[in-house]
Design a protein around this motif. Structure first.
Motif, short mmCIF file in Angstrom:
data_model
loop_
_atom_site.label_atom_id
_atom_site.label_comp_id
_atom_site.label_asym_id
_atom_site.label_seq_id
_atom_site.Cartn_x
_atom_site.Cartn_y
_atom_site.Cartn_z
N GLY A 1 33.77 15.00 48.79
CA GLY A 1 34.25 16.37 48.94
C GLY A 1 33.18 17.38 48.59
N ALA A 2 32.42 17.12 47.52
CA ALA A 2 31.35 18.03 47.12
C ALA A 2 30.29 18.11 48.22
CB ALA A 2 30.73 17.56 45.80
N VAL A 3 29.96 16.97 48.82
CA VAL A 3 28.99 16.96 49.92
C VAL A 3 29.56 17.72 51.12
CG1 VAL A 3 27.79 15.48 51.59
CG2 VAL A 3 27.79 14.88 49.16
N ALA A 4 30.84 17.56 51.38
CA ALA A 4 31.47 18.29 52.49
C ALA A 4 31.38 19.80 52.26
CB ALA A 4 32.93 17.86 52.64
N PHE A 5 31.64 20.27 51.03
CA PHE A 5 31.49 21.69 50.71
C PHE A 5 30.06 22.14 51.01
CE2 PHE A 5 34.88 21.43 47.16
CZ PHE A 5 35.88 21.81 48.03
N LEU A 6 29.11 21.36 50.52
CA LEU A 6 27.71 21.70 50.69
C LEU A 6 27.33 21.76 52.17
CD1 LEU A 6 25.17 22.34 49.08
CD2 LEU A 6 24.63 19.92 49.08
N VAL A 7 27.76 20.80 52.95
CA VAL A 7 27.46 20.78 54.39
C VAL A 7 28.03 22.02 55.08
CG1 VAL A 7 27.99 19.59 56.57
CG2 VAL A 7 27.17 18.29 54.60
N VAL B 1 44.67 16.90 38.85
CA VAL B 1 44.15 17.88 37.89
C VAL B 1 42.65 17.69 37.69
CG1 VAL B 1 44.20 18.61 35.48
CG2 VAL B 1 46.34 18.21 36.71
N ALA B 2 42.19 16.47 37.46
CA ALA B 2 40.78 16.21 37.19
C ALA B 2 39.91 16.47 38.42
CB ALA B 2 40.59 14.78 36.71
N VAL B 3 40.28 15.88 39.54
CA VAL B 3 39.48 16.04 40.76
C VAL B 3 39.59 17.48 41.27
CG1 VAL B 3 39.25 15.29 43.16
CG2 VAL B 3 39.58 13.60 41.36
N GLY B 4 40.77 18.06 41.17
CA GLY B 4 40.96 19.44 41.61
C GLY B 4 40.10 20.41 40.83
N THR B 5 40.06 20.24 39.53
CA THR B 5 39.24 21.10 38.69
C THR B 5 37.76 20.94 39.02
OG1 THR B 5 40.88 20.97 36.92
CG2 THR B 5 38.65 21.67 36.30
N ALA B 6 37.31 19.71 39.14
CA ALA B 6 35.90 19.44 39.46
C ALA B 6 35.55 19.98 40.85
CB ALA B 6 35.61 17.95 39.38
N ALA B 7 36.44 19.78 41.83
CA ALA B 7 36.19 20.27 43.19
C ALA B 7 36.15 21.80 43.22
CB ALA B 7 37.25 19.75 44.15
N VAL C 1 39.67 10.11 49.47
CA VAL C 1 38.45 10.90 49.50
C VAL C 1 37.92 11.05 48.08
CG1 VAL C 1 37.44 13.14 50.10
CG2 VAL C 1 39.24 12.16 51.54
N ALA C 2 36.71 10.56 47.87
CA ALA C 2 36.10 10.65 46.54
C ALA C 2 35.63 12.08 46.29
CB ALA C 2 34.91 9.69 46.45
N TRP C 3 35.58 12.44 45.02
CA TRP C 3 35.12 13.78 44.65
C TRP C 3 33.72 14.04 45.19
CZ3 TRP C 3 30.84 15.09 41.78
CH2 TRP C 3 30.73 16.45 41.46
N ALA D 1 41.91 20.97 49.89
CA ALA D 1 43.24 20.35 49.87
C ALA D 1 43.14 18.83 50.04
CB ALA D 1 44.10 20.94 50.99
N THR D 2 42.26 18.39 50.91
CA THR D 2 42.10 16.95 51.12
C THR D 2 41.58 16.28 49.86
OG1 THR D 2 41.72 17.29 53.47
CG2 THR D 2 40.98 15.20 52.55
N ILE D 3 40.60 16.90 49.21
CA ILE D 3 40.05 16.33 47.97
C ILE D 3 41.14 16.24 46.91
CG2 ILE D 3 38.42 16.73 46.08
CD1 ILE D 3 36.65 18.18 48.15
N LEU D 4 41.96 17.29 46.84
CA LEU D 4 43.02 17.32 45.82
C LEU D 4 44.08 16.27 46.07
CD1 LEU D 4 43.63 21.14 45.41
CD2 LEU D 4 42.89 19.57 43.63
#
Length: 168
Positions: A67-73, A13-19, A62-64, A54-57
């Protein structure tokens, strides 16, 4: 199998919301082109974004922040490819297909239809969608780079300047 721990559920819930928030912000900052109708590269990026989310969730490995850097890339790469193709870069043909005329002056182009895996029924459906009752009312049907069929009726043909790329 059905339940491991409350802390695992809380992490999702926490990481999913933040991601999710990061993904929405990155997509909004990247502009409308990122969310436009899909060509091959856009589809790959979209699938990769979903897989990353999905992997972040679901993976505690995998740290949040990763995942955020992966989105950005992924979004930055998509923007780079979009920029290079819109400025006539040599890689344009690798990323974006050319439009293909599949009906010209009321006559189906069987070779183009075969190459593009289109049926006459699909073209008839597109023609009907414009309100035209027959191929005789249609100047061109073009399979666009995003897979949609554009129908130009005889009455809307104009000076043909929109048809130039595929008519050369």
């Amino acid at each position: 199998m059905w339940f491991d721990s409350w802390s695992d559920l809380l992490r999702v819930v926490a990481v999913g919301t933040a991601a999710y928030v990061v993904l929405v912000v990155v997509l909004r900052l990247s502009g409308k082109r990122t969310l436009a109708k899909l060509n091959v590269f856009d589809l790959v990026v979209t699938v990769a974004l979903g897989s990353t989310l999905a992997t972040i969730l679901l993976s505690a490995d995998v740290a949040w922040a990763e995942g955020a850097v992966a989105f950005l890339v992924l979004v930055l790469l998509q923007m780079l490819v979009s920029w290079s193709t819109s400025h006539g870069g040599p890689g344009r043909s690798l990323v974006t297909a050319r439009p293909t005329t599949v009906l010209r002056d009321g006559v189906l182009d069987e070779a183009a239809m075969t190459d593009q895996r289109l049926t006459a029924a699909e073209i008839r459906q597109a023609v009907r969608g414009t309100g035209a009752g027959g191929f005789d009312q249609v100047a061109r049907v073009v399979l666009e780079t995003d897979g949609t069929l554009s129908v130009i009726t005889v009455g809307k043909l104009g000076d043909r300047s929109a048809l130039e790329p595929e008519d050369r």
